[in-house]
Scaffold this motif. Structure first.
Motif, mmCIF file in Angstrom:
data_model
loop_
_atom_site.group_PDB
_atom_site.id
_atom_site.type_symbol
_atom_site.label_atom_id
_atom_site.label_comp_id
_atom_site.label_asym_id
_atom_site.label_seq_id
_atom_site.Cartn_x
_atom_site.Cartn_y
_atom_site.Cartn_z
ATOM 1 N N UNK A 88 0.951 -1.275 0.038
ATOM 2 C CA UNK A 88 0.089 -0.047 -0.074
ATOM 3 C C UNK A 88 1.078 1.429 0.074
ATOM 4 N N UNK A 89 2.076 1.193 0.654
ATOM 5 C CA UNK A 89 2.933 2.501 0.940
ATOM 6 C C UNK A 89 3.432 2.777 -0.314
ATOM 7 N N UNK A 90 4.058 1.646 -1.030
ATOM 8 C CA UNK A 90 4.440 1.614 -2.544
ATOM 9 C C UNK A 90 3.492 2.238 -3.391
ATOM 10 N N UNK A 91 2.346 1.858 -3.345
ATOM 11 C CA UNK A 91 1.478 2.189 -4.332
ATOM 12 C C UNK A 91 1.003 3.592 -4.178
ATOM 13 N N UNK A 92 0.999 3.999 -2.850
ATOM 14 C CA UNK A 92 0.679 5.362 -2.326
ATOM 15 C C UNK A 92 2.117 6.412 -3.201
ATOM 16 N N UNK A 93 3.131 6.156 -2.941
ATOM 17 C CA UNK A 93 4.403 6.881 -3.327
ATOM 18 C C UNK A 93 4.234 7.028 -5.024
ATOM 19 N N UNK A 94 3.758 5.909 -5.593
ATOM 20 C CA UNK A 94 3.356 6.028 -7.189
ATOM 21 C C UNK A 94 2.547 6.794 -7.615
ATOM 22 N N UNK A 95 1.556 6.921 -6.832
ATOM 23 C CA UNK A 95 0.360 7.659 -7.078
ATOM 24 C C UNK A 95 0.827 9.184 -6.895
ATOM 25 N N UNK A 96 1.431 9.331 -5.786
ATOM 26 C CA UNK A 96 2.183 10.882 -5.477
ATOM 27 C C UNK A 96 2.999 11.226 -6.590
ATOM 28 N N UNK A 97 3.892 10.346 -7.247
ATOM 29 C CA UNK A 97 4.857 10.783 -8.336
ATOM 30 C C UNK A 97 3.803 11.105 -9.733
ATOM 31 N N UNK A 98 3.050 10.174 -9.611
ATOM 32 C CA UNK A 98 2.262 10.494 -11.029
ATOM 33 C C UNK A 98 1.277 11.776 -11.042
ATOM 34 N N UNK A 99 0.693 12.003 -9.712
ATOM 35 C CA UNK A 99 -0.077 13.225 -9.681
ATOM 36 C C UNK A 99 0.891 14.575 -9.786
ATOM 37 N N UNK A 100 2.285 14.430 -9.404
ATOM 38 C CA UNK A 100 3.322 15.536 -9.418
ATOM 39 C C UNK A 100 3.508 15.665 -11.052
ATOM 40 N N UNK A 101 3.638 14.402 -11.626
ATOM 41 C CA UNK A 101 3.976 14.631 -13.240
ATOM 42 C C UNK A 101 2.563 15.385 -13.755
ATOM 43 N N UNK A 102 1.426 14.842 -13.423
ATOM 44 C CA UNK A 102 0.178 15.479 -14.094
ATOM 45 C C UNK A 102 0.299 16.925 -13.799
ATOM 46 N N UNK A 103 0.479 17.442 -12.537
ATOM 47 C CA UNK A 103 0.399 18.636 -12.106
ATOM 48 C C UNK A 103 1.280 19.694 -12.851
ATOM 49 N N UNK A 104 2.758 19.024 -13.140
ATOM 50 C CA UNK A 104 3.575 19.657 -13.978
ATOM 51 C C UNK A 104 2.980 19.948 -15.460
ATOM 52 N N UNK A 105 2.591 18.979 -15.843
ATOM 53 C CA UNK A 105 1.920 18.773 -17.510
ATOM 54 C C UNK A 105 0.990 19.729 -17.444
#
Length: 110
Positions: free
Chosen positions: A47-64
């Motif tokens: 669950x922690x790994x999946x949460x970190x992955x989601x946070x990284x994805x949301x940061x990339x989407x925010x930059x885009x």
């Protein structure tokens, strides 16, 4: 009513069995706790790994989205500049029509 009587009988037998087999129950409990901790820890890691992955994805989407926002702002500025240019040209044309109304009518007839 049958369910209530069955539940009472089951609870009484469970208490008697727990009293008779107390030692084996503790052995089972002692063997089960490490397995439960191991499985719970593995689940927490996943669950922690999946949460970190989601946070990284949301940061990339925010930059885009920020990049897209900047591009949209630039397009808006260009459109405003072009609109101002056409507005000035229209005002210039109106001023020319007021100054020389005869030429404007002759140009329209052609």
């Amino acid at each position: 009513m049958k369910v209530l009587i069955g539940g009472i009988i089951g609870a009484v037998l469970g208490l008697i069995g727990l009293g008779i087999w107390w030692g084996p129950f503790l052995n089972l409990l002692a063997g089960g706790i490490p397995i439960i901790l191991l499985l719970g820890g593995a689940l927490a890691i996943y669950v922690g790994y999946d949460e970190i992955k989601d946070q990284m994805k949301s940061k990339e989407e925010e930059k885009a989205s920020e990049i897209n926002l900047e591009a949209a702002k630039e397009e808006l500025q260009k459109a405003k500049a072009e609109a101002e240019k056409y507005k000035a040209e229209l005002e210039k044309t109106k001023a020319a029509d007021k100054a020389e109304p005869g030429k404007a009518k002759a140009a329209k007839k052609k």
